[in-house]
Scaffold this motif. Structure first.
Motif, PDB file in Angstrom:
ATOM      1  N   PRO B   8       0.819  -1.201   0.000  1.00  0.00           N
ATOM      2  CA  PRO B   8       0.000   0.000   0.000  1.00  0.00           C
ATOM      3  C   PRO B   8       0.862   1.265   0.000  1.00  0.00           C
ATOM      4  O   PRO B   8       2.067   1.190   0.184  1.00  0.00           O
ATOM      5  N   ALA B   9       0.240   2.406  -0.177  1.00  0.00           N
ATOM      6  CA  ALA B   9       0.964   3.676  -0.137  1.00  0.00           C
ATOM      7  C   ALA B   9       1.304   4.046   1.302  1.00  0.00           C
ATOM      8  O   ALA B   9       2.359   4.609   1.574  1.00  0.00           O
ATOM      9  N   THR B  10       0.401   3.755   2.212  1.00  0.00           N
ATOM     10  CA  THR B  10       0.579   4.077   3.624  1.00  0.00           C
ATOM     11  C   THR B  10       0.062   2.918   4.455  1.00  0.00           C
ATOM     12  O   THR B  10      -0.940   2.287   4.101  1.00  0.00           O
ATOM     13  N   LEU B  11       0.761   2.650   5.547  1.00  0.00           N
ATOM     14  CA  LEU B  11       0.365   1.532   6.406  1.00  0.00           C
ATOM     15  C   LEU B  11       0.690   1.858   7.852  1.00  0.00           C
ATOM     16  O   LEU B  11       1.809   2.305   8.148  1.00  0.00           O
ATOM     17  N   VAL B  12      -0.268   1.633   8.738  1.00  0.00           N
ATOM     18  CA  VAL B  12      -0.051   1.788  10.176  1.00  0.00           C
ATOM     19  C   VAL B  12      -0.275   0.423  10.812  1.00  0.00           C
ATOM     20  O   VAL B  12      -1.353  -0.164  10.644  1.00  0.00           O
ATOM     21  N   GLN B  13       0.753  -0.078  11.495  1.00  0.00           N
ATOM     22  CA  GLN B  13       0.686  -1.421  12.042  1.00  0.00           C
ATOM     23  C   GLN B  13       1.114  -1.420  13.507  1.00  0.00           C
ATOM     24  O   GLN B  13       2.019  -0.656  13.888  1.00  0.00           O
ATOM     25  N   PRO B  14       0.536  -2.278  14.328  1.00  0.00           N
ATOM     26  CA  PRO B  14       0.998  -2.377  15.722  1.00  0.00           C
ATOM     27  C   PRO B  14       2.290  -3.175  15.821  1.00  0.00           C
ATOM     28  O   PRO B  14       2.586  -4.029  14.965  1.00  0.00           O
ATOM     29  N   VAL B  15       3.053  -2.887  16.852  1.00  0.00           N
ATOM     30  CA  VAL B  15       4.263  -3.665  17.125  1.00  0.00           C
ATOM     31  C   VAL B  15       3.908  -5.135  17.256  1.00  0.00           C
ATOM     32  O   VAL B  15       2.890  -5.487  17.870  1.00  0.00           O
ATOM     33  N   GLY B  16       4.727  -5.988  16.661  1.00  0.00           N
ATOM     34  CA  GLY B  16       4.513  -7.421  16.760  1.00  0.00           C
ATOM     35  C   GLY B  16       3.640  -7.999  15.666  1.00  0.00           C
ATOM     36  O   GLY B  16       3.522  -9.229  15.558  1.00  0.00           O
ATOM     37  N   SER B  17       3.048  -7.161  14.850  1.00  0.00           N
ATOM     38  CA  SER B  17       2.198  -7.656  13.763  1.00  0.00           C
ATOM     39  C   SER B  17       3.046  -8.002  12.541  1.00  0.00           C
ATOM     40  O   SER B  17       4.178  -7.530  12.413  1.00  0.00           O
ATOM     41  N   PRO B  18       2.521  -8.814  11.634  1.00  0.00           N
ATOM     42  CA  PRO B  18       3.279  -9.150  10.414  1.00  0.00           C
ATOM     43  C   PRO B  18       3.189  -8.028   9.385  1.00  0.00           C
ATOM     44  O   PRO B  18       2.372  -7.111   9.485  1.00  0.00           O
ATOM     45  N   LEU B  19       4.065  -8.137   8.382  1.00  0.00           N
ATOM     46  CA  LEU B  19       4.125  -7.125   7.336  1.00  0.00           C
ATOM     47  C   LEU B  19       4.275  -7.791   5.978  1.00  0.00           C
ATOM     48  O   LEU B  19       5.004  -8.783   5.840  1.00  0.00           O
ATOM     49  N   SER B  20       3.605  -7.230   4.987  1.00  0.00           N
ATOM     50  CA  SER B  20       3.836  -7.646   3.606  1.00  0.00           C
ATOM     51  C   SER B  20       3.667  -6.434   2.703  1.00  0.00           C
ATOM     52  O   SER B  20       2.585  -5.875   2.617  1.00  0.00           O
ATOM     53  N   LEU B  21       4.745  -6.019   2.080  1.00  0.00           N
ATOM     54  CA  LEU B  21       4.725  -4.927   1.115  1.00  0.00           C
ATOM     55  C   LEU B  21       5.027  -5.502  -0.258  1.00  0.00           C
ATOM     56  O   LEU B  21       5.903  -6.345  -0.402  1.00  0.00           O
ATOM     57  N   GLU B  22       4.317  -5.014  -1.251  1.00  0.00           N
ATOM     58  CA  GLU B  22       4.470  -5.583  -2.578  1.00  0.00           C
ATOM     59  C   GLU B  22       4.950  -4.541  -3.586  1.00  0.00           C
ATOM     60  O   GLU B  22       4.592  -3.366  -3.516  1.00  0.00           O
ATOM     61  N   CYS B  23       5.767  -5.009  -4.497  1.00  0.00           N
ATOM     62  CA  CYS B  23       6.307  -4.169  -5.566  1.00  0.00           C
ATOM     63  C   CYS B  23       6.198  -4.944  -6.869  1.00  0.00           C
ATOM     64  O   CYS B  23       6.556  -6.126  -6.920  1.00  0.00           O
ATOM     65  N   THR B  24       5.680  -4.310  -7.905  1.00  0.00           N
ATOM     66  CA  THR B  24       5.636  -4.953  -9.213  1.00  0.00           C
ATOM     67  C   THR B  24       6.131  -3.985 -10.283  1.00  0.00           C
ATOM     68  O   THR B  24       5.946  -2.770 -10.172  1.00  0.00           O
ATOM     69  N   LYS B  79       7.748 -11.055  10.138  1.00  0.00           N
ATOM     70  CA  LYS B  79       6.839 -11.848  10.963  1.00  0.00           C
ATOM     71  C   LYS B  79       6.347 -11.041  12.163  1.00  0.00           C
ATOM     72  O   LYS B  79       5.215 -11.186  12.615  1.00  0.00           O
ATOM     73  N   LYS B  80       7.232 -10.176  12.687  1.00  0.00           N
ATOM     74  CA  LYS B  80       6.876  -9.367  13.856  1.00  0.00           C
ATOM     75  C   LYS B  80       7.538  -7.999  13.736  1.00  0.00           C
ATOM     76  O   LYS B  80       8.752  -7.879  13.881  1.00  0.00           O
ATOM     77  N   LEU B  81       6.745  -6.981  13.532  1.00  0.00           N
ATOM     78  CA  LEU B  81       7.282  -5.642  13.356  1.00  0.00           C
ATOM     79  C   LEU B  81       7.798  -5.051  14.665  1.00  0.00           C
ATOM     80  O   LEU B  81       7.242  -5.285  15.748  1.00  0.00           O
ATOM     81  N   LEU B  82       8.870  -4.262  14.534  1.00  0.00           N
ATOM     82  CA  LEU B  82       9.429  -3.510  15.651  1.00  0.00           C
ATOM     83  C   LEU B  82       9.158  -2.022  15.426  1.00  0.00           C
ATOM     84  O   LEU B  82       8.923  -1.590  14.285  1.00  0.00           O
ATOM     85  N   LEU B  83       9.216  -1.239  16.497  1.00  0.00           N
ATOM     86  CA  LEU B  83       9.049   0.209  16.345  1.00  0.00           C
ATOM     87  C   LEU B  83      10.067   0.776  15.362  1.00  0.00           C
ATOM     88  O   LEU B  83       9.759   1.675  14.578  1.00  0.00           O
ATOM     89  N   SER B  84      11.270   0.229  15.387  1.00  0.00           N
ATOM     90  CA  SER B  84      12.349   0.734  14.532  1.00  0.00           C
ATOM     91  C   SER B  84      12.149   0.407  13.059  1.00  0.00           C
ATOM     92  O   SER B  84      12.911   0.874  12.207  1.00  0.00           O
ATOM     93  N   ASP B  85      11.130  -0.386  12.749  1.00  0.00           N
ATOM     94  CA  ASP B  85      10.847  -0.684  11.338  1.00  0.00           C
ATOM     95  C   ASP B  85      10.072   0.439  10.651  1.00  0.00           C
ATOM     96  O   ASP B  85       9.873   0.409   9.437  1.00  0.00           O
ATOM     97  N   THR B 107       6.236   3.199   0.099  1.00  0.00           N
ATOM     98  CA  THR B 107       5.224   2.884   1.112  1.00  0.00           C
ATOM     99  C   THR B 107       5.685   3.473   2.434  1.00  0.00           C
ATOM    100  O   THR B 107       6.791   3.195   2.896  1.00  0.00           O
ATOM    101  N   ARG B 108       4.828   4.264   3.016  1.00  0.00           N
ATOM    102  CA  ARG B 108       5.165   4.843   4.324  1.00  0.00           C
ATOM    103  C   ARG B 108       4.590   3.954   5.405  1.00  0.00           C
ATOM    104  O   ARG B 108       3.376   3.770   5.473  1.00  0.00           O
ATOM    105  N   LEU B 109       5.470   3.392   6.231  1.00  0.00           N
ATOM    106  CA  LEU B 109       5.071   2.467   7.293  1.00  0.00           C
ATOM    107  C   LEU B 109       5.277   3.123   8.647  1.00  0.00           C
ATOM    108  O   LEU B 109       6.353   3.631   8.945  1.00  0.00           O
ATOM    109  N   LEU B 110       4.232   3.087   9.441  1.00  0.00           N
ATOM    110  CA  LEU B 110       4.318   3.577  10.817  1.00  0.00           C
ATOM    111  C   LEU B 110       3.965   2.426  11.749  1.00  0.00           C
ATOM    112  O   LEU B 110       2.867   1.863  11.667  1.00  0.00           O
ATOM    113  N   VAL B 111       4.915   2.073  12.601  1.00  0.00           N
ATOM    114  CA  VAL B 111       4.692   1.007  13.579  1.00  0.00           C
ATOM    115  C   VAL B 111       4.455   1.644  14.946  1.00  0.00           C
ATOM    116  O   VAL B 111       5.283   2.436  15.410  1.00  0.00           O
ATOM    117  N   LEU B 112       3.329   1.324  15.554  1.00  0.00           N
ATOM    118  CA  LEU B 112       2.961   1.948  16.828  1.00  0.00           C
ATOM    119  C   LEU B 112       2.964   0.941  17.972  1.00  0.00           C
ATOM    120  O   LEU B 112       2.721  -0.248  17.747  1.00  0.00           O
TER     121      LEU B 112
END
Lengths: 109, 112
Positions: B8-24, B79-85, B107-112
């Motif tokens: 996605p263009a922007t994503l807000v995810q909680p700490v510890g959640s998985p991530l998948s970013l796609e590029c084509t 598998k598990k996002l960190l704040l520093s991601d 993609t702008r990712l914000l981990v909270l």
């Protein structure tokens, strides 16, 4: 680590030429000089690149000194849309592009 | 002409959640593909690059991984996002190590 040194910021009046300097004193013979720019919240945009000859395209001109230790990117007639961070990079292997902090160019009306 | 997409263009995810970013990439075959991260106010950091399907080179050890299931598809995962991601993730392509790299919109990712 980036192999280039650029001023952190520059201002330019709209319609005037913007000259952005870059020092790359440790450049080796097979390394190219590349310039990209990044407008806020967008991906970097390729501008121009060169090895030792001066280059010109529809966006800009690149002047490389004879000893290749520095270069200047010239935007001949800056517009407000040229406000961006400009990155100068030296590379011989495009699998290893390392961007530094760049120069934040502000074009003012 | 060639185009590169990221979502996605922007994503807000909680700490510890998985991530998948796609590029084509469209309009070319067998591109080299790259993932970069840009922290706020910083330059780009190369994370992974791939010269072909299933071939991944990692530049920085971290909790991220990359995969290339198809010729023009590059995926960044965790598998598990960190704040520093948190950061701005950029995908790029070129046609060889001597060729110019072209970047996607990011993609702008914000981990909270």
């Amino acid at each position: 680590d980036a192999k280039t040194t650029q001023p952190p910021s520059m201002d330019c009046a709209e319609g005037r030429a913007a000259n952005l300097p870059c020092n790359h004193s440790t450049i080796s013979g097979n390394e190219y000089v590349y310039w990209y720019r990044q407008i806020h919240s967008q991906g970097p945009q390729y501008i121009i690149h060169g090895l030792k000859n001066n280059e010109t395209n529809e966006m800009a001109s690149l002047i490389i000194t004879e000893d290749r230790k520095s270069s200047t990117l010239i935007l001949p007639h800056a517009t407000l849309r040229d406000t961006a961070v400009y990155y100068c990079i030296v590379i011989n292997n495009n699998n290893d592009m390392r961007f530094g902090a760049g120069t934040r160019l502000t074009v003012k009306p | 002409s060639q185009t590169i997409h990221q979502w996605p263009a922007t994503l807000v995810q909680p700490v510890g959640s998985p991530l998948s970013l796609e590029c084509t990439v469209e309009g070319t075959s067998n591109p080299n593909l790259y993932w970069y991260r840009q922290a706020a106010g910083r330059g780009l950091q190369l994370l992974f690059y791939s010269v072909g399907i299933g071939q991944i080179s990692s530049e920085v050890p971290q909790n991220l991984s990359a995969s290339r299931p198809q010729d023009r598809q590059f995926i960044l995962s965790s598998k598990k996002l960190l704040l520093s991601d948190s950061g701005f993730y950029l995908c790029a392509w070129n046609l060889g190590y001597q060729e110019t790299q072209y970047f996607g919109p990011g993609t702008r990712l914000l981990v909270l």
